[in-house]
Design a protein around this motif. Structure first.
Motif: not given
Ligand code: NAP
Length: 262
Positions: A5, A7, A29
């Motif tokens: 993921s 960010a 992240h």
């Protein structure tokens, strides 16, 4: 294997934003770090790659400059960013009549316009993917007006109200909008604002690490308004209920009797 993921953290070159970057990297992240001071962003990025084996890019940008905001918007529109931390902010501590036009414009532009634009750039992709988190760093000054911080308090009231309204829009879209409202936190904020941190009652201050760790607990719980320094959570509930009752009390199509001319 699914991609890690991604960010994006604004104001990642110091203080609260740098701690968000470290904590999110530790959670695995990948990151895009945004602020003006490229040297600090590069040093942090190198440390995060080394310590956490995540991919980290820096995007040096002045979020009060049109071209630079557009660059960050472009990243948010074109990449699958799961977490946006709208953290960059300034708060000059000056009587309203003495605040320079340039400082007033920069405060509004960074705390309000940039946060609004980056939020709007992030939302369509998050809605399409049916997932995403936007952390909007406000302040307890959102509900406390004081001399010498008039503009700052007003911009943070914007952050709270803007976040509260969008929460209602996205509640069935898999998106969390979390308003984080710090009280005094030990960072460079006060030196930048023109009053040294030492001038304040230190007992009312926590570290940026304490603040971010508490805010992340709130985020993990899906909390919409996080007040890390408020020990009695019932205070917020009572405040928000009073606000809702007050609004209900405005829905009358006639002036209140106390405003009848004598
Ligand atoms: N510290 C507190 O007591 C406190 C309390 C309540 C709320 N907050 C909020 O917490 C947030 C973070 O502040 P902090 O305490 O961590 O202060 P800080 O250490 O001074 O960090 C501010 C960050 O904003 C960035 N920034 C400033 N102007 C910018 C611009 N024009 N374009 C892009 N980035 C810019 C700075 O990076 P560059 O200078 O490198 O651009 C820096 O990374 C702010 O929104 C602040 O209002 C702080």
């Amino acid at each position: 294997m699914s991609a890690p993921s991604l960010a994006l953290v604004t104001g990642a070159s110091s203080g609260i934003g740098a701690v968000y970057a470290r904590r999110l990297a530790a959670r695995g992240h990948d990151l895009i770090l945004v602020a003006r001071r490229a040297d600090r962003l590069n040093a942090l990025a190198a440390a995060l790659r080394r310590d956490h084996a995540v991919a980290v890019r820096t995007l040096p940008a002045d979020l009060t400059a049109e071209g630079d905001i557009a660059l960050v918007e472009q990243a948010l529109r074109s990449e699958p960013i799961d977490i946006l931390v709208n953290n960059a902010g300034i708060g000059p501590i000056t009587p309203t009549a003495d605040l320079s036009d340039a400082d007033a414009a920069a405060t509004l532009s960074l705390n309000v316009t940039a946060l609004m634009r980056l939020t709007r750039a992030a939302l369509p992709g998050m809605r399409a993917r049916r997932q995403g988190t936007i952390v909007n760093v406000g302040s307890v000054m959102a509900f406390h007006a004081m001399p010498v911080t008039s503009l700052y308090s007003a911009t943070k009231a914007f952050v709270l109200t803007y976040s509260r309204a969008i929460q209602q829009e996205v509640k069935d879209q898999g998106i969390l909008v979390q308003a984080v409202l710090p009280a005094g936190t030990i960072t460079d904020f006060y030196d930048t604002a023109g009053v040294p941190l030492a001038a304040f009652d230190q007992s009312a201050f926590m570290t940026a690490e304490q603040l971010v760790d508490a805010a992340l607990v709130g985020m993990d719980r899906g909390e919409e308004v996080t007040l890390p320094s408020v020990h009695d959570a019932a205070l917020w509930t009572a405040y928000d209920e009073a606000r809702a009752r007050l609004f209900g009390g405005t829905q009358n199509g006639a002036p209140a009797p106390r405003y009848q001319q004598a």
